[in-house]
Write a protein that holds these residues in place. Structure first.
Motif, mmCIF file in Angstrom:
data_model
loop_
_atom_site.group_PDB
_atom_site.id
_atom_site.type_symbol
_atom_site.label_atom_id
_atom_site.label_comp_id
_atom_site.label_asym_id
_atom_site.label_seq_id
_atom_site.Cartn_x
_atom_site.Cartn_y
_atom_site.Cartn_z
ATOM 1 N N PRO A 187 0.800 -1.232 0.000
ATOM 2 C CA PRO A 187 0.000 0.000 0.000
ATOM 3 C C PRO A 187 0.832 1.280 0.000
ATOM 4 O O PRO A 187 0.340 2.331 -0.427
ATOM 5 N N ASN A 188 2.082 1.216 0.452
ATOM 6 C CA ASN A 188 2.939 2.406 0.415
ATOM 7 C C ASN A 188 3.596 2.600 -0.949
ATOM 8 O O ASN A 188 4.405 3.517 -1.140
ATOM 9 N N PRO B 44 -1.683 4.309 -2.420
ATOM 10 C CA PRO B 44 -1.106 5.284 -3.345
ATOM 11 C C PRO B 44 -2.142 6.196 -4.002
ATOM 12 O O PRO B 44 -3.346 5.906 -4.008
ATOM 13 N N SER B 45 -1.659 7.269 -4.616
ATOM 14 C CA SER B 45 -2.536 8.285 -5.209
ATOM 15 C C SER B 45 -3.396 7.723 -6.331
ATOM 16 O O SER B 45 -4.510 8.195 -6.545
ATOM 17 N N VAL B 46 -2.899 6.700 -7.050
ATOM 18 C CA VAL B 46 -3.704 6.113 -8.119
ATOM 19 C C VAL B 46 -4.991 5.514 -7.561
ATOM 20 O O VAL B 46 -6.055 5.597 -8.193
ATOM 21 N N GLN C 56 -1.264 -5.059 -1.971
ATOM 22 C CA GLN C 56 -1.722 -5.939 -0.894
ATOM 23 C C GLN C 56 -1.006 -5.594 0.404
ATOM 24 O O GLN C 56 0.221 -5.459 0.439
ATOM 25 N N HIS C 57 -1.804 -5.449 1.463
ATOM 26 C CA HIS C 57 -1.252 -5.115 2.773
ATOM 27 C C HIS C 57 -0.415 -6.266 3.296
ATOM 28 O O HIS C 57 -0.753 -7.439 3.092
ATOM 29 N N GLU C 58 0.687 -5.933 3.974
ATOM 30 C CA GLU C 58 1.595 -6.969 4.444
ATOM 31 C C GLU C 58 1.182 -7.600 5.758
ATOM 32 O O GLU C 58 1.672 -8.683 6.110
ATOM 33 N N ASN C 59 0.272 -6.981 6.515
ATOM 34 C CA ASN C 59 -0.056 -7.566 7.826
ATOM 35 C C ASN C 59 -1.547 -7.576 8.138
ATOM 36 O O ASN C 59 -1.927 -7.689 9.296
#
Length: 361
Positions: free
Chosen positions: A75-76, A242-244, A190-193
């Motif tokens: 997500p970052n 992200p901005s997209v 995809q979130h890592e946690n």
């Protein structure tokens, strides 16, 4: 032999086209008033595309956009991996069903026929009756009426659905610049946690399909059923992406987006009873993580139509069909659950591509 197909989606249309090509009479009955096209878009593996190539005529141009790259990010925005995809395409469901309906003889495709029940004579099914009072007599009946199959319910009773534990929100956004910038790419954040992901795939030169996969048990769920409720939930869920992703949410029409409660069921002991047989999601339902549902439905149509053409009678054809398909579709059910569990496992650092196993004849 006359075959009556109940359900005019992708599975039913492919079945009807194959049978008519083989010289067998097949009637397709669709409950809607026009082309069946529920849902927005989906990925298709080369096996499904090869079936479309078998069905098309020289003048046809297949719909769909090539997807040749899988981009996996956090997500970052951190890039985790980027891999080539071999012969995958993204199709809008309405485009593909419209395309297939044009390949069916017009006089053998009936709309506004919602299945009601079967008519029996001497203990044998001889016709399907529809809610509009119309009847279609035949020798073989094929239930291609999806996950909530009324045909399956009548011949097998209720199946035990297993909750998928993951929900999806799906939408389509019009944005030419994004569609051009992401052309040919399946991009997934995809979130890592925690069980949270956002995916994005262009469907045309101006349009993209997007989806959110999330774990409602840990992340909560949308409250209310208005488009504004859905928009607020999505934006809160994706805060920090992200901005997209923000651009997609800001340009999306949430009145056309929907929440999908994923589910599946265990392999049925048979796909037929007497002279009725099931194909597609009516016969077997897997979770969406494999991206195999549409291709599996088309393979069902190919295999069953060939069995009906080559076997001595429809009973032998039905057993032939089950022998060819049961182990493969059960494998996809189990694979979907494995990918689901990996998605929900917050300790997982890896990722999963949409994946199906190639199925040779």
């Amino acid at each position: 032999m006359k075959v009556v197909i109940i359900g005019g989606g992708i599975a039913g249309l492919c079945m009807g086209i194959y049978l008519n090509q083989y010289g067998l009479e097949a009637i397709v009955n669709e409950r809607k008033g026009s082309v069946s096209g529920g849902g927005h878009a989906f990925l298709m593996h080369h096996e499904g595309i090869s079936i479309l190539n078998e069905l098309q005529t020289e003048a046809d141009v297949l719909p769909g956009k090539l997807v040749d790259t899988f981009v996996f990010r956090r997500p970052n925005g951190e890039l985790v991996n980027q891999l080539p995809l071999d012969e995958w395409q993204c199709f809008k469901r309405t485009d593909l069903t419209a395309y297939l309906s044009r390949l069916m003889p017009e006089e053998k495709l009936y709309n506004e026929r919602s299945f009601s029940h079967f008519i029996y004579e001497g203990g044998r099914i001889v016709a399907a009756e529809f809610l509009n009072g119309e009847k279609e007599y035949g020798d073989v009946f094929i239930g291609a009426d999806g996950a909530n199959s009324m045909v399956r319910r009548e011949i097998f009773g209720e199946v035990k659905f297993e909750t998928g534990r993951v929900k999806e929100i799906v939408g389509v956004v019009e944005h030419p610049d994004l569609a051009e910038g992401y052309a040919g790419k399946f991009t997934k954040f995809q979130h890592e946690n925690k069980g949270l992901a956002f995916g994005l795939i262009p469907t045309t030169t101006t349009e993209l399909v997007w989806y959110i996969q999330y774990d409602p048990e840990t992340l909560g769920d949308v409250e209310g059923d208005s488009p504004k409720d859905l928009e607020s939930f999505c934006k809160a869920l994706l805060k920090g992406f992200p901005s997209v992703v923000e651009t997609v949410m800001d340009n999306n029409d949430f009145s056309t987006s929907y929440v999908w409660n994923t589910r599946d069921f265990d392999l049925l002991p048979s796909f037929h009873r007497d002279n009725v047989v099931l194909i597609g999601d009516a016969a077997h339902l897997a979770l969406p993580f494999t991206s195999a549902g549409t291709t599996n439905a088309m393979v069902d149509a190919k295999v069953l139509s060939k069995c009906l053409k080559e076997e001595k009678d429809y009973t032998a054809a039905f057993f032939c069909y089950y022998d060819h398909r049961a182990a493969q579709v059960e494998g996809h059910v189990l694979l979907g659950r494995q990918l689901r569990d990996a998605f929900l496992n917050t300790g997982m650092a890896g990722f999963a591509l949409p994946l199906i196993v190639d199925q040779s004849e």
